[in-house]
Design a protein around this motif. Structure first.
Motif, PDB file in Angstrom:
ATOM      1  N   ILE A 115       5.527   5.207   3.215  1.00 17.01           N
ATOM      2  CA  ILE A 115       5.151   6.567   3.604  1.00 17.01           C
ATOM      3  C   ILE A 115       6.195   7.491   3.005  1.00 17.01           C
ATOM      4  CG2 ILE A 115       4.862   8.171   5.523  1.00 17.01           C
ATOM      5  CD1 ILE A 115       3.918   5.804   7.227  1.00 17.01           C
ATOM      6  N   HIS A 129      -6.933   4.901   4.346  1.00 18.67           N
ATOM      7  CA  HIS A 129      -5.678   4.167   4.159  1.00 18.67           C
ATOM      8  C   HIS A 129      -5.732   2.807   4.849  1.00 18.67           C
ATOM      9  CE1 HIS A 129      -4.090   8.430   3.782  1.00 18.67           C
ATOM     10  NE2 HIS A 129      -3.641   7.878   2.670  1.00 18.67           N
ATOM     11  N   GLY A 145      -6.855   3.317  -3.501  1.00 21.30           N
ATOM     12  CA  GLY A 145      -8.217   3.754  -3.264  1.00 21.30           C
ATOM     13  C   GLY A 145      -8.897   4.235  -4.532  1.00 21.30           C
ATOM     14  N   LEU A 174      -7.330   0.115   2.940  1.00 33.71           N
ATOM     15  CA  LEU A 174      -6.448  -0.476   1.929  1.00 33.71           C
ATOM     16  C   LEU A 174      -5.570  -1.553   2.553  1.00 33.71           C
ATOM     17  CD1 LEU A 174      -5.204   2.731   0.027  1.00 33.71           C
ATOM     18  CD2 LEU A 174      -7.240   1.360  -0.420  1.00 33.71           C
ATOM     19  N   VAL A 222       3.704  -1.037   3.857  1.00 28.07           N
ATOM     20  CA  VAL A 222       3.140   0.284   3.600  1.00 28.07           C
ATOM     21  C   VAL A 222       4.296   1.255   3.431  1.00 28.07           C
ATOM     22  CG1 VAL A 222       1.773   2.193   4.533  1.00 28.07           C
ATOM     23  CG2 VAL A 222       1.026  -0.173   4.893  1.00 28.07           C
ATOM     24  N   LEU A 237      -2.049   9.262   7.769  1.00 30.81           N
ATOM     25  CA  LEU A 237      -2.987   8.181   7.498  1.00 30.81           C
ATOM     26  C   LEU A 237      -4.335   8.378   8.188  1.00 30.81           C
ATOM     27  CD1 LEU A 237      -0.588   5.115   7.780  1.00 30.81           C
ATOM     28  CD2 LEU A 237      -1.082   6.539   5.785  1.00 30.81           C
ATOM     29  N   THR A 244       1.596   5.123   0.225  1.00 31.99           N
ATOM     30  CA  THR A 244       0.891   6.291   0.759  1.00 31.99           C
ATOM     31  C   THR A 244       1.855   7.469   0.874  1.00 31.99           C
ATOM     32  OG1 THR A 244       1.327   6.195   3.153  1.00 31.99           O
ATOM     33  CG2 THR A 244      -0.279   4.628   2.281  1.00 31.99           C
ATOM     34  N   SER A 247      -9.740  12.089   3.219  1.00 40.25           N
ATOM     35  CA  SER A 247      -8.559  12.621   2.543  1.00 40.25           C
ATOM     36  C   SER A 247      -7.703  13.353   3.555  1.00 40.25           C
ATOM     37  CB  SER A 247      -8.970  13.594   1.428  1.00 40.25           C
ATOM     38  OG  SER A 247      -7.842  14.293   0.923  1.00 40.25           O
ATOM     39  N   SER A 248      -6.386  13.263   3.373  1.00 37.60           N
ATOM     40  CA  SER A 248      -5.484  14.015   4.247  1.00 37.60           C
ATOM     41  C   SER A 248      -5.732  15.505   4.135  1.00 37.60           C
ATOM     42  CB  SER A 248      -4.029  13.689   3.889  1.00 37.60           C
ATOM     43  OG  SER A 248      -3.758  12.317   4.112  1.00 37.60           O
ATOM     44  N   VAL A 287       0.865  -1.184   0.000  1.00 35.81           N
ATOM     45  CA  VAL A 287       0.000   0.000   0.000  1.00 35.81           C
ATOM     46  C   VAL A 287       0.900   1.233   0.000  1.00 35.81           C
ATOM     47  CG1 VAL A 287      -1.803   1.288   1.192  1.00 35.81           C
ATOM     48  CG2 VAL A 287      -1.810  -1.224   1.283  1.00 35.81           C
ATOM     49  N   ASP A 314       1.323   7.774  12.333  1.00 40.53           N
ATOM     50  CA  ASP A 314       1.053   6.792  11.281  1.00 40.53           C
ATOM     51  C   ASP A 314       1.540   5.408  11.700  1.00 40.53           C
ATOM     52  OD1 ASP A 314       0.047   8.866   9.769  1.00 40.53           O
ATOM     53  OD2 ASP A 314       1.821   9.068   8.502  1.00 40.53           O
TER      54      ASP A 314
END
Length: 276
Positions: free
Chosen positions: A51, A33, A143, A36, A49, A29, A25, A181-182, A23, A74
């Motif tokens: 970042i 997220h 997403g 996912l 994941v 998060l 990203t 959404s962030s 995932v 996160d």
């Protein structure tokens, strides 16, 4: 859970692992997220994941410097959902020299979000390609909120014969329907109350089409006017084929209505799929 900062560390960790889910990203998060991650965990032995706030997908004047970076928080969230490893490189790790080689997506990159964000999808596809090469996942989850990005990543994987299954995961939403959404954190309190209107408009358009209205131009123009007269600045509101992302035709049976609009200084995107 392993926290890895370098490509070498990631490759050492990856070496004896079998079926890997991934995932990618940019951090900060939220539950979208984590959805996912949960989907990836259903299908794989280990989930990685990444970042990484990717500088080459931000344009001039966009929010690269101010984009929220919340690594400690996160990591706590990812520990809680059972992630195997987090890859959190510095910019110099992925871009030790100026990037001169890029993935160049199809002309879809210049439409919709790409019309106002020149180079965005080239930058996103390039960094995802890098991350795929580093992580070597068997599956990767993205997403559906970023429908155009998902389309472009699928296209890249198919065109470049990558042995990776791309899974689109339904958009995570707040209780009032706002797509997670962030960038929602940029909204003022009043704007946050108004923000779910965008999804409500998409739902109304979906219902009209399901009831047989195929005058897409007229209904989209009316919806755009409504939003623009109620505090929004619509960038685009379009009906497209979900299969090709080309403008929707009456004969298309799987549609997606995509929207991008600003509420105050915050740019929000959303979409809704329709199967006829």
């Amino acid at each position: 859970m392993q926290l890895l900062h370098t490509i070498k560390e990631l490759r050492i960790w990856r070496k004896d692992k079998d079926f890997i889910g991934f995932v990618p990203t940019m951090g900060n998060l939220h539950n979208g997220h984590l959805q996912l991650v949960k989907e990836a965990k259903k299908q794989t032995d280990h989930v990685v994941v990444s970042i990484f706030v990717n500088p080459i997908q931000f344009g001039v004047g966009e929010d690269f410097e101010s984009y929220p970076r919340t690594l400690d928080q996160d990591i706590e969230k990812l520990v809680d959902v059972g992630v195997s490893a987090v890859f959190a490189p510095e910019v110099k790790e992925l871009y030790p020299t100026p990037q001169v080689t890029f993935v160049e997506p199809s002309d879809i990159q210049y439409q919709l979000c790409g019309a106002s964000r020149q180079g965005h999808f080239r930058g996103a596809a390039t960094v995802v390609n890098k991350l795929f090469n580093i992580v070597q996942p068997n599956i990767a989850c993205f997403g559906k909120k970023d429908f155009q990005q998902l389309f472009i990543i699928k296209e890249m994987v198919n065109n470049l014969n990558m042995p990776i299954k791309i899974i689109g995961v339904e958009t995570g939403r707040a209780n009032d329907g706002l797509a997670l959404s962030s960038r929602n954190g940029y909204l003022s309190d009043a704007e946050r109350l108004q923000a779910p209107e965008l999804y409500k408009i998409l739902q109304q358009l979906q219902q009209a089409i399901l009831e047989g209205d195929n005058n897409y131009t007229n209904m989209l123009n009316q919806a755009t006017t409504h939003l623009n007269t109620h505090g929004w600045q619509v960038e685009y509101l379009e009906a497209r084929s979900a299969k090709t992302l080309l403008p929707a035709q009456v004969e298309d049976k799987h549609l997606v209505i995509l929207a991008a609009a600003r509420l105050g200084k915050t740019r929000l995107i959303d979409n809704i799929e329709i199967t006829l």
